[in-house]
Structure formats: structure tokens, C-alpha cells
Design a protein around this motif. Sequence first.
Motif, PDB file in Angstrom:
ATOM      1  N   LEU A 236     -19.104  75.087  -2.811  1.00 17.78           N
ATOM      2  CA  LEU A 236     -18.125  75.877  -3.564  1.00 17.78           C
ATOM      3  C   LEU A 236     -16.714  75.311  -3.487  1.00 17.78           C
ATOM      4  O   LEU A 236     -15.925  75.479  -4.422  1.00 17.78           O
ATOM      5  N   ALA A 237     -16.369  74.689  -2.375  1.00 12.21           N
ATOM      6  CA  ALA A 237     -15.024  74.136  -2.205  1.00 12.21           C
ATOM      7  C   ALA A 237     -15.130  72.730  -1.624  1.00 12.21           C
ATOM      8  O   ALA A 237     -14.722  72.479  -0.481  1.00 12.21           O
ATOM      9  N   PRO A 238     -15.689  71.794  -2.375  1.00  8.71           N
ATOM     10  CA  PRO A 238     -15.948  70.443  -1.843  1.00  8.71           C
ATOM     11  C   PRO A 238     -14.660  69.704  -1.498  1.00  8.71           C
ATOM     12  O   PRO A 238     -13.642  69.846  -2.168  1.00  8.71           O
ATOM     13  N   GLU A 239     -14.744  68.917  -0.429  1.00 10.20           N
ATOM     14  CA  GLU A 239     -13.634  68.066  -0.002  1.00 10.20           C
ATOM     15  C   GLU A 239     -14.201  66.671   0.272  1.00 10.20           C
ATOM     16  O   GLU A 239     -15.138  66.525   1.049  1.00 10.20           O
ATOM     17  N   ARG A 240     -13.635  65.677  -0.351  1.00 10.62           N
ATOM     18  CA  ARG A 240     -14.069  64.303  -0.114  1.00 10.62           C
ATOM     19  C   ARG A 240     -12.857  63.426   0.131  1.00 10.62           C
ATOM     20  O   ARG A 240     -11.775  63.657  -0.427  1.00 10.62           O
ATOM     21  N   SER A 241     -13.043  62.439   0.964  1.00 10.68           N
ATOM     22  CA  SER A 241     -11.975  61.471   1.223  1.00 10.68           C
ATOM     23  C   SER A 241     -12.604  60.098   1.351  1.00 10.68           C
ATOM     24  O   SER A 241     -13.797  59.959   1.676  1.00 10.68           O
ATOM     25  N   ALA A 242     -11.793  59.082   1.114  1.00 11.75           N
ATOM     26  CA  ALA A 242     -12.295  57.711   1.202  1.00 11.75           C
ATOM     27  C   ALA A 242     -12.745  57.388   2.626  1.00 11.75           C
ATOM     28  O   ALA A 242     -13.763  56.714   2.830  1.00 11.75           O
ATOM     29  N   ALA A 243     -11.994  57.889   3.628  1.00 13.39           N
ATOM     30  CA  ALA A 243     -12.338  57.609   5.024  1.00 13.39           C
ATOM     31  C   ALA A 243     -13.669  58.249   5.394  1.00 13.39           C
ATOM     32  O   ALA A 243     -14.512  57.629   6.061  1.00 13.39           O
ATOM     33  N   ALA A 244     -13.877  59.504   4.947  1.00 12.81           N
ATOM     34  CA  ALA A 244     -15.135  60.192   5.242  1.00 12.81           C
ATOM     35  C   ALA A 244     -16.302  59.502   4.551  1.00 12.81           C
ATOM     36  O   ALA A 244     -17.376  59.323   5.151  1.00 12.81           O
ATOM     37  N   ASP A 245     -16.098  59.110   3.290  1.00 10.93           N
ATOM     38  CA  ASP A 245     -17.170  58.425   2.560  1.00 10.93           C
ATOM     39  C   ASP A 245     -17.542  57.101   3.227  1.00 10.93           C
ATOM     40  O   ASP A 245     -18.720  56.726   3.282  1.00 10.93           O
ATOM     41  N   GLU A 246     -16.539  56.404   3.725  1.00  9.55           N
ATOM     42  CA  GLU A 246     -16.802  55.125   4.383  1.00  9.55           C
ATOM     43  C   GLU A 246     -17.676  55.316   5.628  1.00  9.55           C
ATOM     44  O   GLU A 246     -18.617  54.550   5.871  1.00  9.55           O
ATOM     45  N   ILE A 247     -17.364  56.346   6.410  1.00  5.87           N
ATOM     46  CA  ILE A 247     -18.154  56.623   7.614  1.00  5.87           C
ATOM     47  C   ILE A 247     -19.577  57.003   7.248  1.00  5.87           C
ATOM     48  O   ILE A 247     -20.553  56.488   7.814  1.00  5.87           O
ATOM     49  N   VAL A 248     -19.730  57.910   6.288  1.00  8.62           N
ATOM     50  CA  VAL A 248     -21.055  58.365   5.882  1.00  8.62           C
ATOM     51  C   VAL A 248     -21.872  57.198   5.336  1.00  8.62           C
ATOM     52  O   VAL A 248     -23.058  57.038   5.664  1.00  8.62           O
ATOM     53  N   ASP A 249     -21.239  56.360   4.511  1.00 12.48           N
ATOM     54  CA  ASP A 249     -21.955  55.205   3.954  1.00 12.48           C
ATOM     55  C   ASP A 249     -22.379  54.227   5.048  1.00 12.48           C
ATOM     56  O   ASP A 249     -23.484  53.673   5.014  1.00 12.48           O
ATOM     57  N   THR A 250     -21.512  54.031   6.038  1.00 13.07           N
ATOM     58  CA  THR A 250     -21.804  53.075   7.099  1.00 13.07           C
ATOM     59  C   THR A 250     -22.984  53.518   7.958  1.00 13.07           C
ATOM     60  O   THR A 250     -23.877  52.716   8.273  1.00 13.07           O
ATOM     61  N   VAL A 251     -23.015  54.780   8.341  1.00 11.58           N
ATOM     62  CA  VAL A 251     -24.082  55.240   9.237  1.00 11.58           C
ATOM     63  C   VAL A 251     -25.383  55.492   8.498  1.00 11.58           C
ATOM     64  O   VAL A 251     -26.418  55.733   9.137  1.00 11.58           O
ATOM     65  N   ASN A 252     -25.361  55.412   7.167  1.00 10.66           N
ATOM     66  CA  ASN A 252     -26.576  55.652   6.406  1.00 10.66           C
ATOM     67  C   ASN A 252     -27.140  54.384   5.772  1.00 10.66           C
ATOM     68  O   ASN A 252     -28.029  54.446   4.916  1.00 10.66           O
ATOM     69  N   LEU A 253     -26.650  53.214   6.194  1.00  8.71           N
ATOM     70  CA  LEU A 253     -27.221  51.958   5.725  1.00  8.71           C
ATOM     71  C   LEU A 253     -28.655  51.824   6.226  1.00  8.71           C
ATOM     72  O   LEU A 253     -29.020  52.365   7.274  1.00  8.71           O
ATOM     73  N   ALA A 254     -29.456  51.080   5.493  1.00  9.35           N
ATOM     74  CA  ALA A 254     -30.802  50.772   5.972  1.00  9.35           C
ATOM     75  C   ALA A 254     -30.689  49.895   7.215  1.00  9.35           C
ATOM     76  O   ALA A 254     -29.632  49.330   7.506  1.00  9.35           O
ATOM     77  N   ASP A 255     -31.779  49.769   7.963  1.00  2.32           N
ATOM     78  CA  ASP A 255     -31.762  48.916   9.155  1.00  2.32           C
ATOM     79  C   ASP A 255     -31.157  47.570   8.793  1.00  2.32           C
ATOM     80  O   ASP A 255     -31.593  46.893   7.863  1.00  2.32           O
ATOM     81  N   ASP A 256     -30.158  47.189   9.547  1.00  2.74           N
ATOM     82  CA  ASP A 256     -29.293  46.098   9.133  1.00  2.74           C
ATOM     83  C   ASP A 256     -29.751  44.736   9.646  1.00  2.74           C
ATOM     84  O   ASP A 256     -30.726  44.595  10.363  1.00  2.74           O
ATOM     85  N   ASP A 257     -28.995  43.704   9.255  1.00  2.00           N
ATOM     86  CA  ASP A 257     -29.313  42.336   9.639  1.00  2.00           C
ATOM     87  C   ASP A 257     -29.289  42.146  11.148  1.00  2.00           C
ATOM     88  O   ASP A 257     -30.063  41.369  11.700  1.00  2.00           O
ATOM     89  N   VAL A 258     -28.394  42.865  11.827  1.00  2.00           N
ATOM     90  CA  VAL A 258     -28.302  42.740  13.286  1.00  2.00           C
ATOM     91  C   VAL A 258     -29.615  43.145  13.926  1.00  2.00           C
ATOM     92  O   VAL A 258     -30.118  42.499  14.840  1.00  2.00           O
ATOM     93  N   ASP A 259     -30.214  44.230  13.421  1.00  4.35           N
ATOM     94  CA  ASP A 259     -31.508  44.675  13.931  1.00  4.35           C
ATOM     95  C   ASP A 259     -32.559  43.593  13.747  1.00  4.35           C
ATOM     96  O   ASP A 259     -33.317  43.277  14.654  1.00  4.35           O
ATOM     97  N   ARG A 260     -32.593  43.000  12.578  1.00  7.06           N
ATOM     98  CA  ARG A 260     -33.631  42.010  12.289  1.00  7.06           C
ATOM     99  C   ARG A 260     -33.450  40.751  13.141  1.00  7.06           C
ATOM    100  O   ARG A 260     -34.416  40.137  13.578  1.00  7.06           O
ATOM    101  N   LYS A 261     -32.205  40.372  13.383  1.00 10.11           N
ATOM    102  CA  LYS A 261     -31.955  39.222  14.247  1.00 10.11           C
ATOM    103  C   LYS A 261     -32.432  39.496  15.664  1.00 10.11           C
ATOM    104  O   LYS A 261     -33.090  38.670  16.293  1.00 10.11           O
ATOM    105  N   LYS A 262     -32.126  40.698  16.161  1.00  4.53           N
ATOM    106  CA  LYS A 262     -32.500  41.023  17.533  1.00  4.53           C
ATOM    107  C   LYS A 262     -33.997  41.163  17.700  1.00  4.53           C
ATOM    108  O   LYS A 262     -34.527  40.966  18.785  1.00  4.53           O
ATOM    109  N   GLU A 263     -34.681  41.524  16.612  1.00  2.70           N
ATOM    110  CA  GLU A 263     -36.126  41.687  16.691  1.00  2.70           C
ATOM    111  C   GLU A 263     -36.872  40.402  16.329  1.00  2.70           C
ATOM    112  O   GLU A 263     -38.095  40.357  16.235  1.00  2.70           O
TER     113      GLU A 263
END
Length: 502
Positions: free
Chosen positions: A469-496
Motif C-alpha cells: 500500500l505504501a511502497p518505498e524503494r531506493s537504489a541502495a536497497a535494490d543493490e543489496i537485494v540484487d546482490t544477495v539474490n544472485l545465483a551461485d556465483d563464480d567464487v563458489d564454482r572456483k572453490k568447488e
Amino acid sequence: MHALDWAMVCAYFALMIVIGWWSHKRVSDVKDFFTAGGKMPWWLAGISHHMSGYSAVLFVAYAGVAYTTGVTVYFWGFASIGIGVGIGSWLFAARWNRLRSKLGVASPLEYLAKRYNVPTQQALAWSGSLLKIFDIAAKWFAVATLLHVFAGLDYNLGILITGAVTLVYCTIGGLWADALTDFGQFVIQAIAAIVMIVVVLGKLGGISALWTMWDKLPEGHVDPVTSKYTTIFLLVYVLVKTLEYNGGMWNLAQRYMAAPTTSAAKRGARLSSALYLVWPLVLMFPMFAAPLLIPGVKDPTQSYAIMTTTFLPPGLVGLVLAGIFSHTMAMVSSDANAISAVITRDMIPAMFRRTRQWTDVQGLKAARITTVIFVALTMLVATQAQNLGGVLQIVVNWVAALMGPISIPLLLGMLPWFRKCGPRAALISWAGGLIDYALVYYVFKANQTVLVATPILVSLALYIGLGLLAPERSAAADEIVDTVNLADDDVDRKKEGTTVPA
């Protein structure tokens, strides 16, 4: 207790201190202290997550419920956690891990300042820290109760002894010490649990009691739900424990953060989930059998301790007591580490600007001092646990009811479906849940199901509703949400050891 029992307990305490001192060598900065440098193996993270999730309350308050009511305590007290952590292995484990690996977060609340704002971060930090003081105080008092029954030790002296030993190893060794002692404690506790089961089965007539005992128990003792612990109560507890054991209880988020990769964090969570579904049944079998072996106990919370001192020979009593200690010391040490992280990384920098420029050495020193002060404060409050309503009152009514309002903005803030929920939704949902708790507890004096259910449901409805009903969005919040919701990343694949796409 016999001298052999005291020797066993003292040897256990000495082992914990040795592990803490050894872990001291692995800690060079605050990230090592709070997240083990992101180097904790998945199996150790999983066992540590499991051991850090319950305490001597199991052998006092929950043993009392098992004695008077039966197996229902397993379903709402532990199966709910197993289900919740299983959900978290899919929903939260990897996201917590990415907060550390991609954003350099060392405290579970550190990301909230950018995801929402500083006032939201501080509201959750202060209220959660205050709640944890009382939660841990209940754990100290539970251990003191057992020491009083086992050895006639004064309650306050019992609190002082266990608190002091825990303080030594968790202060010098940080999260590495917590996790390694968790593993050692798991082994000791497993031996103690098997000893108790063998003795109890012997008293019941042999191994056949595993399947023949249940018909002999008092009426209703094999029912998964009761008139007090209803189906609704059980379902609400699944929701509460999903939030609490996947980060709402801050110390458990650290286990996900400490794993080297997101896949390792998930595997650790799945291991912990499986342990919660199976291992409490091993620990609680003697508690379920207690009405048959020691009928008419005046204080059911002492039933497990009475069985131990009655049935076990010298030496084994001390082993079981050490196993009981292992739960509380595991939980409290990890809680202290998490609270220290929140205070050092989130609360103090918000109050004192110059602390934001601390060097690694200064930050590590502050973390250790904070740990000492926090644990000492919980020990002081523990001396007043009886005046606060007792162990079960604090753990079930206070912690379970208030965990939801504190954890909903923290956990749901990482999920992409709630990116429109901003600081307004976070603060109002937090405040609304706390106000609801005050009303149903102090004004309407509601039953336990309503008391546990309504704060978390009110907070959840306010958080989601305001986001729509009263949405609030910010670039900083979107950046955090996008970062933690990436698929398993290249670092994971290198370590495995797999190939990274060009």
C-alpha cells in the motif's frame, strides 16, 4: 556428587578452555572473530548451528513438559525447528553467506542501515539485544537448577561457574572457538545421551521398551497436540522457528555467513535440519519414560536430573552433567559472539563517530570487551530468573512471542519479493508486533497460543501490507537485494573446482 563426577565435569571445563585458547591463534581481526573468516567447513557449520540452537532448558523446562504432557514437546519444540531450518536451507542460508562474501558484512544487522535506514537498524539492535539478555539468563538459570539438584550447589554459584568458563573460551577464540567447542560438546553429549538411553532401557526391561513403552504411559502422552499445545500453536511455532533459527536468532545467521561458499552454507543448514528432526528424540526418550520410572515427582522440571542421580553410577553422572552443560555453553557462547558483533559493528558506531575509524586491533579488543560485559550482564539477570516467571515463561512466552517482530524486517528484507518494503514498513511492523504483545499479555491476558501467534502475525501483516500500500524503494536497497539474490556465483564454482564460464 561423587569425586569421579566432579573430575568428569572439571575435565570437560578444561577441554573447553584448551579449545578456546587454541582457537585464539586463528583470530587476527574482527571478521575472524565474528565470521571465522568465511573458512568454516560445511559440516562444522551445520553441527555448530545445531548445537547453538538449544540449551539446558531442554533438560529442565522441556523435560517438565515431557513428564506432564508427553511427546507434544518434541513436535512443537524441535520438529518445528527441523522444518524451519530445512526451509531456511533453501530460502536464507545462501543469502546470509552472500552478505559476507559480497558485501563484507560481519554482523547480522550490519546490512540493515543501507537496506532500510539507521533508525531501523538501531531499533532492531537494541530490542533484540535486550531480549537476548533475558533469553540467555534463562539458560544460565536452567544450568544452575541442574547443578542444584545434582550437587546441592547454590544457584548463584552455579551461574557463576558455568558463565565464567564459557566467558573465557568464547572471548579469546571468537566464532572459531564457538564452533570447535560445539563439535566437542556434540561428541560428549552424544556419549552421555547413549549412556542414559541404555540405563533407562535396562530399567524398562530391555531394548523392546523402545516400542512397547508407549502404551504404558499416562493418557494423552503420545498425542502430538493437546488442549494446551494445539495444532494452531504447532503451526505458529513452525513460522516462529523458521524466522528464529534462520537469522532471527542472530548467532545462527553467523553459521551461514562463516561457510566458505553458498552451497556449503546450504549443506550445513540441511545437516542441522536433519539433526533437529532426529537427535532430540534420542535426548528426550528418557524424559518420555520418566513417568514410568519416577512417578509422583513434585517438580517435573527436576525429573531428568532426578533420574540421572538415581540410576547412574559415579562418573557417569558427571558425564551426563557435562553433556547437559554442552548445550547451554554452546548456545550462550554463540549468542554472546553475535550480540558482540551487533554492538561493536552496529550500535557503537551509530553512537560514537570516532569508533568508525577503529583499526583491526582496536575493533578486536572492543569485541572482546563487549563479550565480557554482555555475558556478565546475563549472569546478573539470571539470578532473578525466578522473579521473572521461571525458565519456561521466559523462553516460550517472551522469546517466542517477541522474536517475530524483531526478525521479520531482518529476514524478509533480503528476499526479492519484499523489495518494496522500506523503513516505514520495517519500523511499523516491529512496533506493531511489540504493542500487540503488550496488549494480549498484560491487558487481555490471552492464552499461550494467542500470545505466541498474534505478535508475529500482526508484524507480518503490517510489513507486507505497507509494502503493497505504501511502497518505498531506493537504489541502495535494490543493490543489496540484487546482490544477495544472485545465483551461485563464480567464487563458489572456483572453490568447488569447476570451470568458470568465460
